[in-house]
Design an enzyme around this catalytic site. Structure first.
Site, PDB file in Angstrom:
ATOM      1  N   LYS A 188     -16.203  -7.639 -35.399  1.00 38.16           N
ATOM      2  CA  LYS A 188     -15.467  -6.931 -34.874  1.00 38.16           C
ATOM      3  C   LYS A 188     -15.350  -7.040 -33.902  1.00 38.16           C
ATOM      4  O   LYS A 188     -15.758  -6.649 -32.506  1.00 38.16           O
ATOM      5  CB  LYS A 188     -15.396  -5.732 -35.493  1.00 38.16           C
ATOM      6  CG  LYS A 188     -13.735  -4.880 -34.691  1.00 38.16           C
ATOM      7  CD  LYS A 188     -14.344  -3.163 -35.446  1.00 38.16           C
ATOM      8  CE  LYS A 188     -13.386  -2.555 -35.073  1.00 38.16           C
ATOM      9  NZ  LYS A 188     -12.707  -1.291 -35.925  1.00 38.16           N
ATOM     10  N   LYS A 241     -12.287  -9.243 -37.389  1.00 36.37           N
ATOM     11  CA  LYS A 241     -11.023  -9.125 -36.816  1.00 36.37           C
ATOM     12  C   LYS A 241     -10.981  -9.251 -35.502  1.00 36.37           C
ATOM     13  O   LYS A 241     -12.055  -8.634 -34.721  1.00 36.37           O
ATOM     14  CB  LYS A 241     -11.668  -7.491 -37.786  1.00 36.37           C
ATOM     15  CG  LYS A 241     -10.593  -6.715 -37.717  1.00 36.37           C
ATOM     16  CD  LYS A 241     -11.295  -5.744 -37.523  1.00 36.37           C
ATOM     17  CE  LYS A 241     -10.290  -4.470 -36.959  1.00 36.37           C
ATOM     18  NZ  LYS A 241     -10.378  -2.505 -37.035  1.00 36.37           N
TER      19      LYS A 241
END
Ligand code: PBG
Length: 316
Positions: A188, A241
């Site tokens: 992330k 992400k």
């Protein structure tokens, strides 16, 4: 090559990448109460809903063949520890129970993080102005356990603390929930593309940023390393992400691990395309489907996208 492009039938026959409703996961923002269904200004088309409305949406998603749903909770009350995150009667826990009843076969994933629940907006406990990684782990484990007890099929830790996957796995096993899966937000990035989400979830940090624990957008090798660490700690699936700006990272993680790989097409990707479509700069539906195809082509098995429900309808 030209011969195989002559008709849509031939093109379809030799297509390398397909997107099916079952590959898509619909995120949903849940609040307390009943009969609540409020549009979210920063994410046009998305809503804040209470458990009863979430149940109706789940039934609708299941009917469209959507692969699963991912829940984010907005609590009524915040404190330094984020304690309402592990309230067994919190919005996420209530929504899980209602959705489970309304759509029994639909996988329910839950976002596990503290940033929506803490008064300071950090993803963990803050000591001396810094997020205390190790002190945060038991709290994340409590949140995961509470979601799992309510009936979540998988918990998805998005906090990016070191060691959280192992801590959550141990807590689930010790709590008699060895079958609850962990879909780790393993890779992330500290991204500007979360802007609309932070408005939607009320989770913007009150001060500072998340660069101390989220990944530097410049680093792809480190991204693979993070993914492999989560795999070693017991993650059942990995995630990259955001998705669109990080297709190279999706491809690298795909090559580095055989685990199922999710990609999260985040709020900023959604808002950008919606805004462009709204001014007529591009064809909305074609652009959405192209973006989903590109993410699958890069190597993601499943795509978390705010368009899941709508795209599922186009794809059947
Ligand atoms: C919670 C969390 C965030 C997102 C998913 N889980 C925000 C953040 O890390 O700042 C972003 C999702 C999106 O932008 O759609 N930590």
């Amino acid at each position: 090559m030209r011969r195989l492009r002559r008709s849509e039938g031939l093109r379809r026959l030799v297509r390398e990448t397909r997107v099916a409703p079952a590959d898509l996961v619909q995120p949903l923002f849940v609040v307390s109460g009943s009969g609540v269904d409020r549009p979210i200004a920063s994410l046009p088309g998305q809503r804040h809903v209470s458990a009863d409305v979430a149940a109706a949406i789940a039934a609708d998603c299941q009917a469209r063949g959507v692969g699963g749903m991912l829940l984010f909770g907005l609590p009524d009350h915040k404190d330094d520890e984020g304690s309402s995150a592990w309230d067994d009667a919190g919005p996420v826990q209530e929504a899980i129970r209602a959705m489970r009843a309304a759509a029994p076969g639909l996988p329910i994933l839950t976002d596990v993080c503290l940033c929506q629940y803490t008064s300071h907006g950090a993803c963990g406990i803050v000591h001396d102005g810094h997020v205390d990684n190790d002190a945060t782990l038991p709290l994340l484990a409590r949140v995961a356990l509470s979601h799992a007890r309510a009936g979540a099929d998988a918990v998805a830790p998005s906090d990016m603390m070191d060691g959280r996957v192992g801590a959550i796995r141990s807590a689930l096993d010790a709590g008699g929930l060895p079958d609850t899966a962990i879909v780790a937000y393993s890779t992330k990035f500290a991204s500007a593309f979360y802007g609309p989400f932070r408005d939607a979830a009320g989770s913007a940090p009150k001060s500072g940023d998340r660069k101390g624990y989220q990944l530097d957008p410049a680093n792809a090798r480190e991204a693979v390393r993070e993914a492999l660490l989560d795999a070693a700690e017991g993650a059942d699936a990995l995630m990259v992400k955001p998705a669109g700006p990080y297709l190279d990272v999706i491809a690298r993680v795909r090559d580095a691990s055989p685990l199922p790989l999710a990609a999260y097409q985040v709020s900023g990707e959604y808002a950008m395309l919606e805004a462009a479509a709204a001014v007529g700069a591009l064809d909305r539906r074609t652009a959405i489907l192209e973006s989903l195809t590109a993410i699958r082509r890069a190597g993601a098995d499943l795509v978390i996208t705010y368009w899941a429900g709508e795209a599922a309808e186009w794809l059947t």
